[in-house]
Design an enzyme around this catalytic site. Structure first.
Site, PDB file in Angstrom:
ATOM      1  N   PHE A  20      30.359  51.154  55.784  1.00 62.72           N
ATOM      2  CA  PHE A  20      29.856  50.184  54.626  1.00 62.72           C
ATOM      3  C   PHE A  20      29.720  48.850  55.292  1.00 62.72           C
ATOM      4  O   PHE A  20      30.318  48.221  56.151  1.00 62.72           O
ATOM      5  CB  PHE A  20      30.644  50.207  53.522  1.00 62.72           C
ATOM      6  CG  PHE A  20      30.137  49.217  52.565  1.00 62.72           C
ATOM      7  CD1 PHE A  20      29.194  49.654  51.782  1.00 62.72           C
ATOM      8  CD2 PHE A  20      30.684  48.151  51.954  1.00 62.72           C
ATOM      9  CE1 PHE A  20      28.394  49.178  50.672  1.00 62.72           C
ATOM     10  CE2 PHE A  20      30.369  47.406  50.825  1.00 62.72           C
ATOM     11  CZ  PHE A  20      29.256  48.062  50.181  1.00 62.72           C
TER      12      PHE A  20
ATOM     13  N   ASP B 116      40.100  49.337  58.992  1.00 62.79           N
ATOM     14  CA  ASP B 116      39.431  49.029  57.496  1.00 62.79           C
ATOM     15  C   ASP B 116      39.727  50.705  57.157  1.00 62.79           C
ATOM     16  O   ASP B 116      39.137  51.535  57.413  1.00 62.79           O
ATOM     17  CB  ASP B 116      37.877  49.085  57.875  1.00 62.79           C
ATOM     18  CG  ASP B 116      37.198  48.913  56.510  1.00 62.79           C
ATOM     19  OD1 ASP B 116      37.737  49.339  55.472  1.00 62.79           O
ATOM     20  OD2 ASP B 116      36.109  48.712  56.651  1.00 62.79           O
TER      21      ASP B 116
ATOM     22  N   HIS C 256      38.579  53.990  53.033  1.00 61.76           N
ATOM     23  CA  HIS C 256      38.479  55.491  52.587  1.00 61.76           C
ATOM     24  C   HIS C 256      39.659  56.056  52.970  1.00 61.76           C
ATOM     25  O   HIS C 256      39.728  57.435  52.674  1.00 61.76           O
ATOM     26  CB  HIS C 256      37.496  56.122  53.554  1.00 61.76           C
ATOM     27  CG  HIS C 256      35.998  55.593  53.517  1.00 61.76           C
ATOM     28  ND1 HIS C 256      34.992  55.815  54.260  1.00 61.76           N
ATOM     29  CD2 HIS C 256      35.234  54.272  52.553  1.00 61.76           C
ATOM     30  CE1 HIS C 256      34.055  55.162  54.014  1.00 61.76           C
ATOM     31  NE2 HIS C 256      34.108  54.229  53.268  1.00 61.76           N
TER      32      HIS C 256
ATOM     33  N   GLN D 117      37.767  50.006  44.749  1.00 59.41           N
ATOM     34  CA  GLN D 117      36.280  49.939  44.207  1.00 59.41           C
ATOM     35  C   GLN D 117      36.275  51.150  43.512  1.00 59.41           C
ATOM     36  O   GLN D 117      36.879  52.296  43.967  1.00 59.41           O
ATOM     37  CB  GLN D 117      35.357  49.713  45.073  1.00 59.41           C
ATOM     38  CG  GLN D 117      33.965  49.738  45.001  1.00 59.41           C
ATOM     39  CD  GLN D 117      33.230  51.163  45.110  1.00 59.41           C
ATOM     40  OE1 GLN D 117      33.926  51.701  45.897  1.00 59.41           O
ATOM     41  NE2 GLN D 117      32.089  51.477  44.433  1.00 59.41           N
TER      42      GLN D 117
ATOM     43  N   LYS E  51      36.481  55.039  45.190  1.00 58.76           N
ATOM     44  CA  LYS E  51      37.586  55.089  46.036  1.00 58.76           C
ATOM     45  C   LYS E  51      38.674  56.273  45.732  1.00 58.76           C
ATOM     46  O   LYS E  51      38.666  56.432  44.358  1.00 58.76           O
ATOM     47  CB  LYS E  51      38.118  53.842  46.466  1.00 58.76           C
ATOM     48  CG  LYS E  51      37.185  52.856  47.349  1.00 58.76           C
ATOM     49  CD  LYS E  51      36.541  53.467  48.602  1.00 58.76           C
ATOM     50  CE  LYS E  51      35.721  52.386  49.217  1.00 58.76           C
ATOM     51  NZ  LYS E  51      34.328  52.257  48.381  1.00 58.76           N
TER      52      LYS E  51
ATOM     53  N   ARG F 124      48.790  28.227  49.011  1.00 56.54           N
ATOM     54  CA  ARG F 124      50.114  27.949  48.578  1.00 56.54           C
ATOM     55  C   ARG F 124      51.010  28.648  49.743  1.00 56.54           C
ATOM     56  O   ARG F 124      50.866  29.427  50.381  1.00 56.54           O
ATOM     57  CB  ARG F 124      50.513  28.404  47.313  1.00 56.54           C
ATOM     58  CG  ARG F 124      49.765  27.453  46.353  1.00 56.54           C
ATOM     59  CD  ARG F 124      50.159  28.007  44.978  1.00 56.54           C
ATOM     60  NE  ARG F 124      49.460  27.154  43.929  1.00 56.54           N
ATOM     61  CZ  ARG F 124      48.496  27.339  43.311  1.00 56.54           C
ATOM     62  NH1 ARG F 124      47.702  28.767  43.272  1.00 56.54           N
ATOM     63  NH2 ARG F 124      47.998  26.904  42.442  1.00 56.54           N
TER      64      ARG F 124
ATOM     65  N   TYR G  19      50.854  22.317  43.411  1.00 54.29           N
ATOM     66  CA  TYR G  19      49.672  21.646  43.678  1.00 54.29           C
ATOM     67  C   TYR G  19      49.702  21.178  44.887  1.00 54.29           C
ATOM     68  O   TYR G  19      49.475  20.182  45.479  1.00 54.29           O
ATOM     69  CB  TYR G  19      49.107  20.671  42.803  1.00 54.29           C
ATOM     70  CG  TYR G  19      48.638  21.222  41.554  1.00 54.29           C
ATOM     71  CD1 TYR G  19      47.729  22.341  41.394  1.00 54.29           C
ATOM     72  CD2 TYR G  19      49.505  21.135  40.397  1.00 54.29           C
ATOM     73  CE1 TYR G  19      47.331  22.605  40.018  1.00 54.29           C
ATOM     74  CE2 TYR G  19      49.016  21.567  38.840  1.00 54.29           C
ATOM     75  CZ  TYR G  19      48.001  22.203  38.879  1.00 54.29           C
ATOM     76  OH  TYR G  19      47.554  22.779  37.750  1.00 54.29           O
TER      77      TYR G  19
ATOM     78  N   ARG H  85      43.704  36.730  43.931  1.00 55.86           N
ATOM     79  CA  ARG H  85      44.774  37.564  43.441  1.00 55.86           C
ATOM     80  C   ARG H  85      44.148  38.666  42.536  1.00 55.86           C
ATOM     81  O   ARG H  85      43.131  38.483  41.904  1.00 55.86           O
ATOM     82  CB  ARG H  85      45.338  36.377  42.730  1.00 55.86           C
ATOM     83  CG  ARG H  85      46.149  35.484  43.585  1.00 55.86           C
ATOM     84  CD  ARG H  85      47.312  34.768  42.621  1.00 55.86           C
ATOM     85  NE  ARG H  85      46.681  34.189  41.342  1.00 55.86           N
ATOM     86  CZ  ARG H  85      46.150  32.926  41.342  1.00 55.86           C
ATOM     87  NH1 ARG H  85      46.374  31.842  42.260  1.00 55.86           N
ATOM     88  NH2 ARG H  85      45.753  32.532  40.144  1.00 55.86           N
TER      89      ARG H  85
HETATM   90  C1  LIG Z   1      34.371  51.383  55.102  1.00 52.88           C
HETATM   91  C2  LIG Z   1      34.396  50.298  53.614  1.00 52.88           C
HETATM   92  N1  LIG Z   1      34.892  48.890  54.057  1.00 52.88           N
HETATM   93  C3  LIG Z   1      35.123  47.957  52.979  1.00 52.88           C
HETATM   94  C4  LIG Z   1      34.746  48.169  51.752  1.00 52.88           C
HETATM   95  C5  LIG Z   1      34.400  47.018  50.910  1.00 52.88           C
HETATM   96  O1  LIG Z   1      35.611  47.364  49.910  1.00 52.88           O
HETATM   97  P1  LIG Z   1      35.055  46.728  48.319  1.00 52.88           P
HETATM   98  O2  LIG Z   1      33.801  47.378  47.637  1.00 52.88           O
HETATM   99  O3  LIG Z   1      36.339  47.003  47.537  1.00 52.88           O
HETATM  100  O4  LIG Z   1      34.703  45.085  48.653  1.00 52.88           O
HETATM  101  C6  LIG Z   1      33.984  49.445  51.539  1.00 52.88           C
HETATM  102  C7  LIG Z   1      33.709  49.884  50.225  1.00 52.88           C
HETATM  103  O5  LIG Z   1      33.010  50.070  49.423  1.00 52.88           O
HETATM  104  C8  LIG Z   1      34.071  50.627  52.565  1.00 52.88           C
HETATM  105  O6  LIG Z   1      33.351  51.790  52.277  1.00 52.88           O
END
Ligand SMILES: Cc1ncc(COP(=O)(O)O)c(C=O)c1O
Length: 409
Positions: free
Chosen positions: A97, A168, A171, A194, A197, A226, A233, A243
């Site tokens: 992605f 990463d 998935h 997301q 997922k 922080r 602050y 967050r």
């Molecule tokens: C391989 C990969 N990396 C990163 C992301 C990014 O995640 P998000 O959509 O939560 O920003 C995705 C998601 O859709 C993804 O498939």
């Protein structure tokens, strides 16, 4: 059952829907209502996100978890936390992605594409080694579809060249490599929650790590710079408010309770379907090395070799869809061929190095081939079904193969 393709007026193999996503129930409801009535909706005064961070990290073999707004921000923050200088190079795969590479640009670093292996669809360690220059500082290894990348080879390269490895794992919730959880295989990892997922709160992400210093830096960057010993602050580094909220934390705690069982179901069904589909000429499911001890099957991926199968990919996909099998071709281009890279539309990022970059010269033939003509994706919720559901998918592929002449044109 008529053997005529549904696309041409025959009876579809499948009329029943496959399992729906997301899966949710009373557990989500109970936690959400508890948060609602507590009035503690933010991470700073609630307890759901803190509980989730600890549980998710432990389940993924890590000491630390830092939940945040999404899995794009978590990739960028992991890069920023490592103190990598601007204009450094970060090796990424081209078959992933957009965020895997856009996060690098947003961290003011240069994505360098190294091709994937045609059988596993994950980074090819030989291509990674070949892409290293004196400016390389990090590798982002995507566990694509939920199958861990070749981490032994990647970590060996990283040790040799003193590079940071970010997984990463967007998935790969619950996946494992040599019985070690994804998320604990590199120096730091990023997951996404997301909507599509394998566990979701609509939007969300988390960083996991066993490195105390990296964890502290990520936590600070996601919370306006922080530090634990500072006053409210007092802001130490460039950062922001990334967050995760308590409602999302509540949902994720409930989703996490189901992850183990769901992952085992997806893995069992995915392996079964791969074995069934491999019997057909020209169908090549993602090859699973023995190092992959659990595949999370966020996607079930396969290559169709149109010559061997007897019909090209797109008509096959259309025919499968008509048979009631939800499937898609996935990415239409390797990432470096996206307009963002072709046009170097990097906005204020990479001002010094942008002029010398030329993504038209990137050579990643394996990624190009599967984007252009071979890849087929089936989504994770199908794999929450039964063996009979898998048999329906296999039957539809076999039926399309039997009728390949009819769709060849
Ligand atoms: C391989 C990969 N990396 C990163 C992301 C990014 O995640 P998000 O959509 O939560 O920003 C995705 C998601 O859709 C993804 O498939």
């Amino acid at each position: 059952m008529s053997q005529k393709l549904a696309l041409l007026g025959g009876t579809p193999v499948r009329t029943k829907p496959f399992p729906a996503w997301p899966v949710f129930g009373k557990a989500e409801e109970k936690r959400l209502l508890r948060v609602l009535h507590s009035g503690k909706w933010g991470r700073l005064n609630g307890s759901e996100v803190a509980e989730f961070e600890q549980r998710f990290a432990t389940a993924h073999g890590c000491k630390h978890g830092i939940a945040m707004v999404n899995g794009t921000v978590s990739l960028r923050i992991a890069l920023m936390a490592a103190g990598i200088p601007a204009d450094a190079e970060v090796i990424v795969p081209p078959y992933t992605f957009f965020s895997t590479a856009s996060a690098v640009i947003e961290a003011n670093m240069i994505p360098v594409f190294a091709d994937i292996d045609l059988e596993t669809f994950n980074l090819d360690p030989k291509a990674v080694e070949a892409a290293i220059t004196p400016r390389t500082r990090a590798i982002i290894a995507v566990h694509f579809a939920g199958q861990p990348a070749d981490m032994r080879a990647i970590m060996a390269i990283a040790r040799k060249h003193k590079l940071l490895v970010i997984e990463d794992a967007a998935h790969a919730h619950g996946a494992s490599y040599r019985n070690q959880p994804a998320g604990s295989l590199g120096h730091v990892a990023s997951f996404s929650f997301q909507s599509s997922k394998n566990m979701t709160s609509g939007e969300g992400g988390i960083i996991t790590t066993n490195d105390d210093a990296l964890a502290a830096a990520c936590r600070s960057i996601h919370n306006c710079g922080r530090i634990p010993t500072g006053i409210w602050y007092e802001h130490h580094v460039i950062s922001g408010n990334y967050r995760l909220g308590e409602f999302q934390g509540a949902i994720l705690n409930a989703q996490l309770d189901r992850l183990e069982k769901q992952t085992n179901t997806r893995d069992r069904n995915g392996q079964y379907l791969a074995a069934q589909l491999s019997k057909l000429p020209g169908i090549h499911p993602q090859v699973r090395p023995t190092d992959c001890t659990r595949h999370s099957y966020h996607l079930f991926m396969l290559r169709i070799d149109g010559q061997e199968f007897g019909a090209p990919r797109m008509p096959v996909i259309k025919a499968l869809q008509a048979e009631g099998i939800p499937c898609a071709a996935g990415y239409g281009w390797s990432l470096h061929r996206q307009p963002l890279f072709r046009n170097k539309a990097f906005g204020p990022y990479l001002p010094k190095s942008s002029a010398r970059l030329n993504y038209a010269k990137v050579h990643c033939p394996n990624s190009d081939l599967i984007c252009r003509e071979q890849c087929v994706w089936l989504e994770q919720s199908i794999f929450l079904g039964t063996r009979a559901d898998m048999d329906d998918v296999a039957k539809a592929f076999a039926k399309v193969h039997q009728n390949r002449e009819a769709i060849r044109a």
